[in-house]
Design a protein around this motif. Structure first.
Motif, PDB file in Angstrom:
ATOM      1  N   GLY A 154       0.785   6.492   3.482  1.00  0.00           N
ATOM      2  CA  GLY A 154      -0.065   5.961   2.423  1.00  0.00           C
ATOM      3  C   GLY A 154       0.700   5.622   1.168  1.00  0.00           C
ATOM      4  O   GLY A 154       0.486   4.575   0.544  1.00  0.00           O
ATOM      5  N   LEU A 155       1.642   6.512   0.768  1.00  0.00           N
ATOM      6  CA  LEU A 155       2.401   6.273  -0.446  1.00  0.00           C
ATOM      7  C   LEU A 155       3.306   5.055  -0.311  1.00  0.00           C
ATOM      8  O   LEU A 155       3.381   4.216  -1.227  1.00  0.00           O
ATOM      9  N   LEU A 156       3.991   4.925   0.839  1.00  0.00           N
ATOM     10  CA  LEU A 156       4.887   3.794   1.024  1.00  0.00           C
ATOM     11  C   LEU A 156       4.109   2.477   1.083  1.00  0.00           C
ATOM     12  O   LEU A 156       4.527   1.466   0.505  1.00  0.00           O
ATOM     13  N   ALA A 157       2.964   2.488   1.779  1.00  0.00           N
ATOM     14  CA  ALA A 157       2.138   1.281   1.829  1.00  0.00           C
ATOM     15  C   ALA A 157       1.612   0.922   0.444  1.00  0.00           C
ATOM     16  O   ALA A 157       1.576  -0.250   0.063  1.00  0.00           O
ATOM     17  N   LEU A 158       1.213   1.951  -0.320  1.00  0.00           N
ATOM     18  CA  LEU A 158       0.693   1.700  -1.670  1.00  0.00           C
ATOM     19  C   LEU A 158       1.780   1.124  -2.578  1.00  0.00           C
ATOM     20  O   LEU A 158       1.535   0.178  -3.332  1.00  0.00           O
ATOM     21  N   LEU A 159       2.989   1.695  -2.504  1.00  0.00           N
ATOM     22  CA  LEU A 159       4.092   1.185  -3.315  1.00  0.00           C
ATOM     23  C   LEU A 159       4.454  -0.246  -2.924  1.00  0.00           C
ATOM     24  O   LEU A 159       4.733  -1.093  -3.785  1.00  0.00           O
ATOM     25  N   THR A 160       4.434  -0.526  -1.621  1.00  0.00           N
ATOM     26  CA  THR A 160       4.747  -1.879  -1.159  1.00  0.00           C
ATOM     27  C   THR A 160       3.733  -2.883  -1.676  1.00  0.00           C
ATOM     28  O   THR A 160       4.086  -3.932  -2.237  1.00  0.00           O
ATOM     29  N   PHE A 161       2.446  -2.556  -1.513  1.00  0.00           N
ATOM     30  CA  PHE A 161       1.404  -3.477  -1.955  1.00  0.00           C
ATOM     31  C   PHE A 161       1.403  -3.604  -3.471  1.00  0.00           C
ATOM     32  O   PHE A 161       1.200  -4.693  -4.021  1.00  0.00           O
ATOM     33  N   GLY A 162       1.661  -2.485  -4.184  1.00  0.00           N
ATOM     34  CA  GLY A 162       1.726  -2.547  -5.639  1.00  0.00           C
ATOM     35  C   GLY A 162       2.868  -3.423  -6.126  1.00  0.00           C
ATOM     36  O   GLY A 162       2.713  -4.184  -7.089  1.00  0.00           O
ATOM     37  N   ALA A 163       4.019  -3.332  -5.452  1.00  0.00           N
ATOM     38  CA  ALA A 163       5.153  -4.181  -5.841  1.00  0.00           C
ATOM     39  C   ALA A 163       4.836  -5.651  -5.609  1.00  0.00           C
ATOM     40  O   ALA A 163       5.163  -6.509  -6.447  1.00  0.00           O
ATOM     41  N   LEU A 164       4.189  -5.969  -4.499  1.00  0.00           N
ATOM     42  CA  LEU A 164       3.812  -7.358  -4.229  1.00  0.00           C
ATOM     43  C   LEU A 164       2.782  -7.849  -5.240  1.00  0.00           C
ATOM     44  O   LEU A 164       2.818  -9.007  -5.674  1.00  0.00           O
ATOM     45  N   LEU A 165       1.854  -6.965  -5.620  1.00  0.00           N
ATOM     46  CA  LEU A 165       0.859  -7.339  -6.623  1.00  0.00           C
ATOM     47  C   LEU A 165       1.522  -7.661  -7.952  1.00  0.00           C
ATOM     48  O   LEU A 165       1.194  -8.656  -8.607  1.00  0.00           O
ATOM     49  N   TYR A 166       2.449  -6.805  -8.363  1.00  0.00           N
ATOM     50  CA  TYR A 166       3.121  -7.033  -9.640  1.00  0.00           C
ATOM     51  C   TYR A 166       3.914  -8.336  -9.605  1.00  0.00           C
ATOM     52  O   TYR A 166       3.926  -9.104 -10.576  1.00  0.00           O
TER      53      TYR A 166
END
Length: 831
Positions: free
Chosen positions: A399-411
């Motif tokens: 969950g954390l890695l997926a969240l960080l990945t999606f957050g980086a793409l969002l930014y």
């Protein structure tokens, strides 16, 4: 060297062999969809950006431009000539054009000097090819664009009247090089000679005319002239350079990039879910191979690196395919939004290619890595003991890695930390809510497992047995169906409800620039046609220059609309009583003979951070006018009546220069009467609200169709999630089907059971999407538009029906091979 080549060859050979793995095909398909969605948006916006950069000087009309509310001083042109610069004047204003047959049309009039255009060339219709013109219209003539000629059903050579000036249409204007975008043009274009502008009689106090000075020449001279002008500029005047070329289009493209980019990331999110499921199943399937490698002496790190590099190689290949599909898909976006740029779009640069590849590799790594980490920890003893499985996956790590990945793409996509954070939080909360509701619906189905046909009981039992996986599938499909329902049905319902909220007799015409001393005569002409006598509202132009004695500057505000309001003049008015369609929100209405008081609209108060008691200073005709805010009004903008942001008492503004404005509802049969009024009062401009709304709807429809198109990738990503989930349970389904057939079940019964399972999943997903879509529509209507919203039954019909049929069909196509397996072969297998 030879050993390195051998290892590379062996790696590529094994990777190609791995392509036969259904799990890697699912992973590749998910990446193709994700990269195609991002690349389609990236290629399109990059082409628009490059087009604007290449044509900046042409779009601006020169190397430097000055925009002014007042005529350009002659000394500015003299200074430009002294520096060796070419210069021309230009002026734009709305007005009404008449034909000898008494037809009329609201047009955008532009007056230019003979040396126009400074950059580029104009084109007029010719026979058979368009003709190039390097000078503007001659005095007494005009050029009209195609929309104007078509609307009035006239051709070059026709006589028209603009104010008090008769003109001959000399040419059909095909290309106005410095017009740039047609995105916010509210009227067809009429191009005239600059010296003819005064002869029209349209210029007077309060006229909506904007003047421009365009200069071109050597860069050094342009910069020197720019520095000289900085000290000359006054309020209502600003400099534009090549970075400011077509700011409306640039802002629209930036918003489109963010909105379409965020929409494409929904496809990336769903693709990531499919990748995570596929990688998990891939790790399970390759556990034996990893155990053999560990037993032969390979370290866990080497095993992990090998399988991870294989996945990245597949990801790179899939990203390349996605880039190709995205490049093809962007042509549809160009067709949908290509009208935003008047000229053709250049080919894209390398930036979208790098971005697409980056998105593909980052998505693959971020969502697949937690599952692949388990391969590196498989015990070598599994070679002898098949009961030794893979270490359990870490839910928190995944969950954390997926969240960080999606957050980086969002930014990266939003380029705004606050926006990215809010979208990320909203996405996480929405997914949690959808997941919780999905689990609740699945639990509610459990009592139905003992009812109905065998196929239905078996299908519902499968949904309940695999509750977590079923909930993930439901979330994926609910998002896809929700997006389509919001864009295809709820959007239309909101627009229809908005139209129903507008009274049938709401004003459809605004008359502006009614000159002092003519307001009563104009009202008399309207009343003589049998219409109610219109109220003439005074309109005074003033610029906000200070709040509580402190000067205000546009650059002090982050809000873009606040900046634009400060860069132009406000429309002020005075009234003895508060308008009937306004509501007092705070404070008290002023006495008619009061001085030094203001009533301000609530939205403006919030935008500028104002409070009751604040002192506002406006500059009106060069004179400061001060007053304190004594009341705040809620304005009903949907009334289509005349409204003002700021109103003062008559004693405060009665002696200021003004024009008058009014609105009325004009029946179609009185169109000829309207034309007679405008002929008698040539300075008056009529603005057709219905035409403006049609223009706005056209822009909204174009953007909405583009968003709908991008959300198709979300639907494909949802289908990929379903296929990944089907593949993840393939072995279990094979054994279930083999056992059922061994116990006497026929193939049609098993097929019907699978259809019942996936159909039930589609029904629940469609129901969930329809409920949320209706709730979102009601919330938007209530909070944003301020009117009641009636739930459309078609939302549930298409949501539930489309979800049931679509997902049942997709599920059946993905599991057909289960029915073709020989039961004995399956039961004798390793499982």
């Amino acid at each position: 060297m030879n050993a390195g080549r051998s290892r590379l060859y062996a790696f590529l050979r094994d990777t190609l062999r791995e392509w036969r793995s259904p799990e890697l095909r699912v992973l590749a398909a998910a990446l193709v969809v994700a990269v195609a969605a991002v690349a389609a948006v990236g290629f399109f916006t990059d082409r628009v950006d490059r087009g604007m950069e290449q044509q900046a000087a042409t779009l601006l009309g020169g190397d430097l431009a000055v925009v002014s509310d007042a005529p350009i001083p002659e000394r500015w042109r003299s200074e430009a000539r002294a520096l060796g610069l070419e210069s021309i004047r230009s002026a734009t204003l709305p007005s009404v054009l008449f034909t000898p047959d008494d037809d009329s049309l609201l047009v955008s009039v532009r007056a230019v000097d003979p040396a126009w255009p400074l950059h580029g060339t104009a084109q007029v219709a010719g026979d058979p090819q368009p003709e190039t013109r390097t000078q503007g219209p001659a005095a007494g003539t005009a050029w009209a664009d195609g929309a104007l000629l078509q609307a009035l059903d006239i051709a070059p050579g026709a006589e028209v009247e603009l104010g008090r000036l008769p003109l001959e249409i000399d040419a059909h204007l095909r290309l106005e090089p410095d017009r740039g975008s047609t995105l916010f043009d509210i009227a067809p274009r009429l191009l005239i000679h600059f010296d003819d502008l005064d002869r029209t009689g349209l210029i007077g106090p309060g006229s909506r005319v904007q003047y421009q000075l365009l200069v071109a020449g050597p860069p050094g001279a342009v910069q020197q002239f720019r520095g000289w002008l900085q000290a000359e500029l006054d309020a209502g005047q600003r400099l534009l350079d090549l970075e400011d070329a077509n700011p409306e289009l640039r802002e629209a493209v930036n918003r489109a990039r963010r909105f379409l980019g965020l929409a494409s990331l929904m496809a990336v999110l769903l693709a990531g879910a499919a990748i995570a499921v596929a990688a998990h199943h891939y790790a399970e399937q390759r556990a034996d191979a990893a155990a053999v490698m560990r037993a032969l002496g390979a370290s866990g790190r080497r095993v992990l690196r090998l399988f991870f590099l294989r996945v990245l190689a597949i990801a790179a290949l899939a990203s390349g395919i996605g880039l190709a599909l995205g490049f093809a898909a962007q042509f549809v976006l160009s067709a949908l939004l290509g009208e935003w740029l008047a000229t053709g779009l250049p080919p894209p640069g390398p930036r979208p290619v790098a971005a697409g590849l980056g998105v593909g590799l980052v998505t693959a790594a971020g969502f697949a890595l937690p599952a692949l980490l388990r391969i590196g920890r498989v015990p070598p003893l599994r070679v002898l003991r098949r009961d030794l499985g893979l270490p359990p996956v870490s839910v928190w790590l995944s969950g954390l890695l997926a969240l960080l990945t999606f957050g980086a793409l969002l930014y990266w996509q939003a380029a705004d930390p606050a926006l990215a954070l809010w979208v990320l939080l909203g996405t996480v909360l929405a997914l949690l809510l959808l997941g919780a509701l999905g689990l609740v619906l699945i639990v509610l189905l459990r009592p139905l497992r003992d009812r109905g046909t065998m196929a239905l009981r078996f299908g519902l039992a499968n949904l309940s047995r695999r509750g977590g996986l079923s909930a993930i599938q439901m979330v994926a499909f609910s998002i896809g169906i929700l997006a389509l329902l919001l864009l295809a049905i709820v959007r239309v319902d909101l627009l229809a409800a908005w139209e129903r909220n507008i009274p049938p007799d709401a004003p459809n015409l605004f008359f502006i620039n009614i000159q002092p001393g003519e307001e009563q005569a104009f009202a008399d002409r309207v009343a003589a046609s049998g219409l109610p006598r219109p109220e003439m509202e005074p309109m005074i132009r003033g610029r906000l220059v200070a709040v509580n004695g402190e000067p205000v500057r546009a650059e002090d505000f982050a809000d873009e609309r606040a900046r634009r309001l400060l860069e132009r003049e406000f429309n002020l008015s005075h009234a003895e009583a508060m308008p009937s369609h306004n509501r007092l929100a705070a404070g008290r209405w002023f006495d008619p003979d009061a001085t030094g008081e203001w009533s301000v609209e609530s939205g403006l108060m919030e935008r500028f951070g104002l409070r009751l008691g604040d002192e506002l200073t406006f500059r009106v005709a060069g004179t400061p006018v001060q007053g304190r805010i004594t009341s705040v009004r809620e304005v009903d903008w949907d009334s289509f009546r005349v409204n003002f942001f700021v109103i003062g008492p008559p004693a405060l503004l009665a002696n200021q220069p003004r024009t008058y404005i009014t609105s009325l509802h004009l029946p179609a049969e009185l169109e000829a009467d309207k034309n007679r009024w405008l002929r008698e009062f040539p300075a008056v401009t009529a603005i057709d609200v219905a035409a403006l709304l049609a223009q706005v709807r056209s822009v909204i429809d174009q953007a909405t169709r583009a968003v709908e198109y991008v959300f198709l990738f979300t639907l494909f990503a949802g289908l990929t999630v379903l296929y990944a989930a089907v593949q993840a349970t393939r072995e279990v389904r094979r054994r279930e089907a083999a056992l059922l057939r061994t116990l006497g079940a026929r193939r049609p019964q098993i097929r019907n059971a699978l259809l019942a399972e996936f159909g039930s999943l589609g029904l629940l997903s469609g129901l969930l999407a329809a409920v949320i879509a209706s709730a979102v529509g009601a919330l938007l209507a209530w909070q944003v538009f301020g009117f009641d919203y009636a739930v459309n039954p078609l939302t549930f019909v298409f949501g539930i029906g489309g979800g049931t049929l679509g997902i049942a069909l997709a599920g059946w196509l993905g599991t057909r091979q289960v029915l073709n397996q020989a039961p004995l072969k399956v039961l004798r297998g390793p499982e």
